[in-house]
Scaffold this active site. Structure first.
Site: not given
Length: 308
Positions: A80-81, A128-129, A146, A152, A239
Site C-alpha cells: 500500500k506504500d 482515507r480513514r 503519526r 501509536r 495521499c
C-alpha cells in the site's frame, strides 16, 4: 555465492515482515540472504501528515536509490506504500501471499466506532480513514496521529486520542492482533489499496534475482492488487485523495468494491462489481479496476479534483 541483500525500512513492522520474506527465500531457494535496514524520509518525519510532507514515495525513495545503486538486490515494501508508477528500471517483481486486508478499530473505551460518545477524538494520519470516519460519524473529531504501530498504541494509551485504526495485517505480523477492539467490514468500509499485501521490487535488468523470487509469487494476491492499483491509477490516487478499495479472488471470479470521498466525508462515490476472470486474469482485473475508477471520475467530475 554471496548472500542476497534485502532492503527494508528500519521500523519494527518492516523488519518483522521482511524477516518472514527472508525465511521464505532461504527455504525455497537455499540461497542465503541478509536484511539491510534503510531509513526512509517517511520514517523521519513525525510532525506532519504524509500529505504535507510529499506523499507515498517518502517510504520508498531511499530503497529505490539503494536498488539502483546496487547496494541491495531486492526491497520489501508494504504494497500500500508503493506508488502506482515506479521509477525507471524498477519492477514489482513478486507479490507473496496476502495477509488479511481489513482495518482494525483500536480503542480502550468502546468496542466499535458507532459506540463512541459524540465528540470523541479519532487519531490517524490517513486521509482515507479520516474521510471514512467523518462519513459515518460527522460528530467525531479527527486529529493527526503519526508514528509506527508501537508509538501509536502508546499515544492512544496516553490519551492523545480516544481511538485509532491500524491495519490488521500489521498487528498480526507483530503478534498484536489482540489489541483490536473490533474489525472493520471491508465491503462497507474498504481498506487502503493493497492493504495486507507485500511487494518485492528488483532492478528490471536483474533477471537472476527475479527468477529466485518466482516460488514466492502468489497468483491470487497478484490479481487482486493489480485490480486495486489500476483503480488507484485511474483516480490518480495519492495521499491527497481518500480512496478505499478491495478486490478478492474466489475461484474464477473477482469481487471488487472501491470508493473515494471528500476529505470531510461529506460526499462519497462508490462502485461494486463481480466478474468472471478469463484466460488472462491479470488483464481482466486491471481492466475492471480501471473502468470503475474512470466511472467514478466521470461521476464526480470537478468535485473530486476540487475537494481532494
Amino acid at each position: 555465492m554471496s548472500p542476497l541483500r534485502i532492503g527494508a525500512r528500519g521500523s519494527k513492522l518492516s523488519l518483522a515482515q521482511t524477516g518472514r520474506i527472508r525465511a521464505l527465500i532461504v527455504s525455497a531457494t537455499g540461497r542465503e540472504a541478509e536484511i539491510v535496514p534503510i531509513t526512509t524520509t517517511g520514517d523521519t518525519i513525525q510532525d506532519r501528515t504524509l500529505i504535507d510532507a510529499g506523499g507515498k514515495g517518502l517510504f520508498t525513495k531511499e530503497l529505490d536509490e539503494a536498488l539502483l545503486d546496487g547496494r541491495i538486490d531486492l526491497a520489501v515494501h508494504s504494497l500500500k506504500d508503493l506508488p502506482t508508477l515506479l521509477p525507471a528500471n524498477i519492477l514489482l517483481a513478486c507479490v507473496p501471499e496476502r495477509e488479511d486486508p481489513r482495518d482494525a478499530f483500536v480503542c480502550l473505551k468502546a468496542k466499535t466506532l458507532a459506540a463512541l460518545a459524540p465528540g470523541a477524538v479519532i487519531g490517524t494520519a490517513s486521509l482515507r480513514r479520516q474521510a471514512q470516519v467523518l462519513h459515518e460519524r460527522s460528530d467525531l473529531r479527527v486529529v493527526t496521529l503519526r508514528g509506527n504501530v508501537d508509538t501509536r498504541l502508546a499515544k492512544l494509551e496516553a490519551g492523545d486520542a480516544d481511538a485509532t485504526f491500524l491495519a490488521l495485517a500489521g498487528l498480526k505480523r507483530l503478534g498484536l492482533e489482540s489489541r483490536a477492539a473490533s474489525l472493520i467490514d471491508p465491503y462497507d468500509t474498504p481498506p487502503a489499496a493493497c492493504q495486507g499485501a507485500l511487494a518485492i521490487t528488483t532492478r528490471a535488468d536483474d533477471a537472476a534475482t527475479r527468477a529466485l523470487l518466482a516460488p514466492l509469487e502468489n497468483a491470487d494476491a497478484r490479481i487482486e492488487i493489480e485490480a486495486e492499483r489500476a483503480f488507484l491509477a485511474a483516480l490518480d490516487g495519492s495521499c491527497r485523495t481518500p480512496i478505499g478499495v478491495l478486490a478478492r479472488k474466489k475461484g474464477g471470479r473477482l469481487t471488487f468494491v472501491g470508493e473515494t470521498l471528500t476529505p470531510d466525508g461529506a460526499r462519497r462515490w462508490r462502485r461494486e462489481a463481480e466478474v468472471v476472470l478469463g484466460r488472462d486474469p491479470i488483464h481482466h482485473a486491471q481492466t475492471l479496476g480501471e473502468q470503475l475508477g474512470l466511472q467514478i471520475c466521470d461521476e464526480a467530475g470537478d468535485a473530486l479534483t476540487t475537494e481532494s
